[in-house]
Motif scaffolding. Structure first.
Motif, PDB file in Angstrom:
ATOM      1  N   TYR A  79      -7.809   5.939  -2.596  1.00  0.00           N
ATOM      2  CA  TYR A  79      -7.463   4.543  -2.375  1.00  0.00           C
ATOM      3  C   TYR A  79      -5.940   4.394  -2.361  1.00  0.00           C
ATOM      4  CZ  TYR A  79      -7.035  -0.468  -3.209  1.00  0.00           C
ATOM      5  OH  TYR A  79      -6.690  -1.803  -3.118  1.00  0.00           O
ATOM      6  N   GLN A  80      -5.272   4.999  -3.355  1.00  0.00           N
ATOM      7  CA  GLN A  80      -3.821   5.051  -3.343  1.00  0.00           C
ATOM      8  C   GLN A  80      -3.351   6.164  -4.284  1.00  0.00           C
ATOM      9  OE1 GLN A  80      -2.343   1.186  -4.445  1.00  0.00           O
ATOM     10  NE2 GLN A  80      -3.277   1.198  -6.461  1.00  0.00           N
TER      11      GLN A  80
ATOM     12  N   GLU B  44       0.173   9.783   5.529  1.00  0.00           N
ATOM     13  CA  GLU B  44       0.801   8.473   5.678  1.00  0.00           C
ATOM     14  C   GLU B  44       1.656   8.089   4.467  1.00  0.00           C
ATOM     15  OE1 GLU B  44      -1.891   5.426   6.918  1.00  0.00           O
ATOM     16  OE2 GLU B  44      -3.071   6.792   8.157  1.00  0.00           O
TER      17      GLU B  44
ATOM     18  N   CYS C  22       1.492   6.334  -1.489  1.00  0.00           N
ATOM     19  CA  CYS C  22       0.524   6.451  -0.405  1.00  0.00           C
ATOM     20  C   CYS C  22      -0.576   5.422  -0.619  1.00  0.00           C
ATOM     21  CB  CYS C  22      -0.072   7.857  -0.378  1.00  0.00           C
ATOM     22  SG  CYS C  22      -1.274   8.130   0.932  1.00  0.00           S
ATOM     23  N   GLY C  23      -0.863   4.599   0.399  1.00  0.00           N
ATOM     24  CA  GLY C  23      -1.877   3.569   0.283  1.00  0.00           C
ATOM     25  C   GLY C  23      -1.283   2.270  -0.254  1.00  0.00           C
ATOM     26  N   PRO C  24      -2.138   1.318  -0.638  1.00  0.00           N
ATOM     27  CA  PRO C  24      -3.590   1.433  -0.703  1.00  0.00           C
ATOM     28  C   PRO C  24      -4.259   1.310   0.665  1.00  0.00           C
ATOM     29  CG  PRO C  24      -2.919  -0.752  -1.403  1.00  0.00           C
ATOM     30  CD  PRO C  24      -1.661   0.027  -1.153  1.00  0.00           C
ATOM     31  N   TYR C  25      -5.370   2.017   0.780  1.00  0.00           N
ATOM     32  CA  TYR C  25      -6.196   1.958   1.960  1.00  0.00           C
ATOM     33  C   TYR C  25      -7.394   1.052   1.677  1.00  0.00           C
ATOM     34  CZ  TYR C  25      -3.498   6.125   3.119  1.00  0.00           C
ATOM     35  OH  TYR C  25      -2.474   6.997   3.371  1.00  0.00           O
ATOM     36  N   GLN C  26      -8.270   0.924   2.660  1.00  0.00           N
ATOM     37  CA  GLN C  26      -9.528   0.270   2.375  1.00  0.00           C
ATOM     38  C   GLN C  26     -10.288   1.130   1.383  1.00  0.00           C
ATOM     39  OE1 GLN C  26     -11.532  -0.312   6.100  1.00  0.00           O
ATOM     40  NE2 GLN C  26     -10.332  -2.128   6.613  1.00  0.00           N
TER      41      GLN C  26
ATOM     42  N   ALA D 134     -12.162   3.656  -0.524  1.00  0.00           N
ATOM     43  CA  ALA D 134     -12.541   4.995  -0.087  1.00  0.00           C
ATOM     44  C   ALA D 134     -14.017   5.270  -0.328  1.00  0.00           C
ATOM     45  CB  ALA D 134     -11.701   6.029  -0.832  1.00  0.00           C
TER      46      ALA D 134
ATOM     47  N   THR E  51      -2.294  -7.465  -2.979  1.00  0.00           N
ATOM     48  CA  THR E  51      -3.274  -6.449  -3.344  1.00  0.00           C
ATOM     49  C   THR E  51      -4.498  -7.078  -3.990  1.00  0.00           C
ATOM     50  OG1 THR E  51      -2.320  -6.124  -5.535  1.00  0.00           O
ATOM     51  CG2 THR E  51      -1.456  -4.771  -3.746  1.00  0.00           C
TER      52      THR E  51
END
Length: 483
Positions: A172-173, A207, A226-230, A232, A418
């Motif tokens: 996620y991050q 990324e 790195c992140g956060p992404y959607q 995971a 966030t």
């Protein structure tokens, strides 16, 4: 054991430290020793110990409730080694067997000294070639190691563990940070330069972004984000015991799929029912971290960090004596702590309070003295991490313990974007809902930058930086002792 007694002069005060059978019993209740010790000075010690830590934080979901367990049939979850009073409350990464974590930590060259747990997280006090700490939440982990540990080599293994026990295919991050090293040439090849570390991280997280904060020709700080992404995680079918009457065809969301073989049936039913009716999730917990890194420690104060200073006892009993003699115990008096005094010198502490932790590592030798203090404790009204007065008080309490010549302070705080637009799921404004205005004011304030650092007694401000990242604020300050 008959009571042992020693005295210690710190500053202008003299502390009498008494260690009794009662103290030993209390210490044994707080932490569970799991291996023998040899302190920070293991075989191959050169006399120049690298105190500044490498800090890795990996998230696999946005909150603990979003973490989920895959729990395949071959997994040995919560074996005899993992049973304690919190077993029924564990979910997510907290259900990874301790033997699996110990195996991962061997890659870093660390071994577990003791564990300290509460209803929200588990902490591991570590040793080998360093004073180190490891914290495990359901949805994230934090690994902090000093010395010549090979921290980044743990990343592939951690990703593998997350795939097996959480059913996730990514992160996620991720955060990685460290202060500039005192003795970079003594590090293992990967950690001898920031450029090599970044290249390794980029290979796993394409990324990610790397930053250097502070003056290049003075103390400075490196950070990788790195992140956060959607999320995971991916939805799984949460099956109950064979004799359960629940509808096993219900597919619950990742937010409530934090289930395991140790979960009680009533807990499972309540979670699945919450999924059916769409019970709103609770607000995300506070995500603010304060780190205080200190060099040039006062040799007189550092007497406490040597065996025979605050205590003649190595280990947990000596650690408790150090806490009392130095004033460390007064910083978070309501917390549970697990500390250790090494032979011939060095000190480590993990503390837990609510859903937050704090940790201290000390290298007291005059030619390479260093101490770190890190905290995420957000439930202490006396030390509010989101107020200038709270951070000032914390920094002054910590520097009073160590008397450093130079101090680096960083405050990481999650930005408002966030959090969900309406994390409570309740109206934020309007009508007779008096709480609505308060909620609206709270949501309006969540994207406020960390407060400007106030002056610190006995120190002058040398450097100040405020970074506005996409999802986090970072405030950095460097102080030097006033003449």
């Amino acid at each position: 054991m008959a009571g042992l007694f020693s005295s210690l002069n710190v500053g202008d005060a003299q502390y009498a430290v008494s260690v009794t059978d009662k103290t030993q019993a209390e210490t044994m209740q707080l932490c569970t020793p799991t291996c023998s010790t040899n302190g920070t000075h293991s075989d191959g010690y050169t006399g120049a110990f690298e105190g500044p830590e490498k800090l890795l934080e990996m998230w696999f979901a946005s909150t603990d409730s979003a973490a989920m367990i895959c729990a395949d049939s071959g997994a040995e979850l919560c074996g005899d080694d993992d049973q304690d009073q919190w077993s029924e409350l564990r979910s997510g990464l907290r259900l990874v067997p301790r033997a699996v974590w110990r195996d991962m930590l061997e890659l870093v060259h660390c071994q577990v000294l003791s564990t300290l747990c509460n209803e929200r997280l588990d902490s591991y006090l570590l040793r080998q070639v360093s004073e180190s700490s490891f914290f495990v939440y359901p949805h994230k982990l934090v690994l902090k190691t000093c010395g010549t540990t090979t921290l980044l080599y743990a990343i592939p293994r951690i990703l593998e563990i997350a795939r097996r026990y959480l059913g996730v295919t990514g992160v996620y991050q991720v955060f990685y940070s460290r202060k500039n090293f005192m003795f970079p040439d003594q590090q293992e090849e990967l950690h001898r330069s920031w450029e090599k570390e970044v290249a390794y991280l980029d290979a796993h997280f394409p990324e990610g972004s790397a930053y250097m904060i502070g003056k290049t020709n003075r103390d400075h700080w490196h950070v990788y984000l790195c992140g956060p992404y959607q999320e995971a995680t991916t939805p799984l079918l949460c099956a109950l015991d064979d004799d359960s009457t629940a509808n096993n065809s219900v597919e619950v969301s990742p937010q409530v799929c934090a289930l395991s073989r140790s979960s009680s049936r009533s807990t499972v039913h309540s979670l699945i029912e919450a999924a059916r009716v769409g019970t709103p999730s609770s607000p995300p917990p506070s995500d603010t971290t304060v780190e205080i890194l200190m060099t040039g420690l006062d040799p007189h104060r550092m007497r406490a960090m040597y065996l025979g200073g605050a205590s003649v006892l190595e280990g947990s009993l000596g650690g408790k004596a150090v806490e009392r003699a130095t004033g460390i115990a007064d910083i978070y008096p309501d917390s549970a702590s697990d500390s250790y005094l090494f032979t011939p010198c060095g000190f480590s502490l993990n503390g837990l309070q609510g859903d937050g932790y704090y940790t201290i590592h000390v290298t007291p030798e005059p030619h390479c003295s260093y101490a770190s203090f890190e905290t995420t404790v957000s439930c202490d009204s006396a030390l509010d991490l989101n107020s200038s007065a709270g951070v000032k008080k914390l920094v002054e309490q910590v520097t009073a313990v160590f008397g450093p010549r130079s101090v680096t302070v960083t405050v990481f705080k999650a930005r408002g974007d966030t959090a969900p637009a309406n994390p409570s799921g309740l109206p934020c404004t309007g009508g007779a809902d008096d709480g609505g205005k308060a909620k609206a004011a709270l949501l309006a304030d969540v994207d406020t930058a960390p407060p400007v650092f106030a002056s610190v007694a006995g120190y002058k401000s040398v450097d100040r930086v405020l970074y506005e990242f996409d999802h986090y604020w970072l405030r950095y300050a460097y102080y030097a002792k006033a003449d």
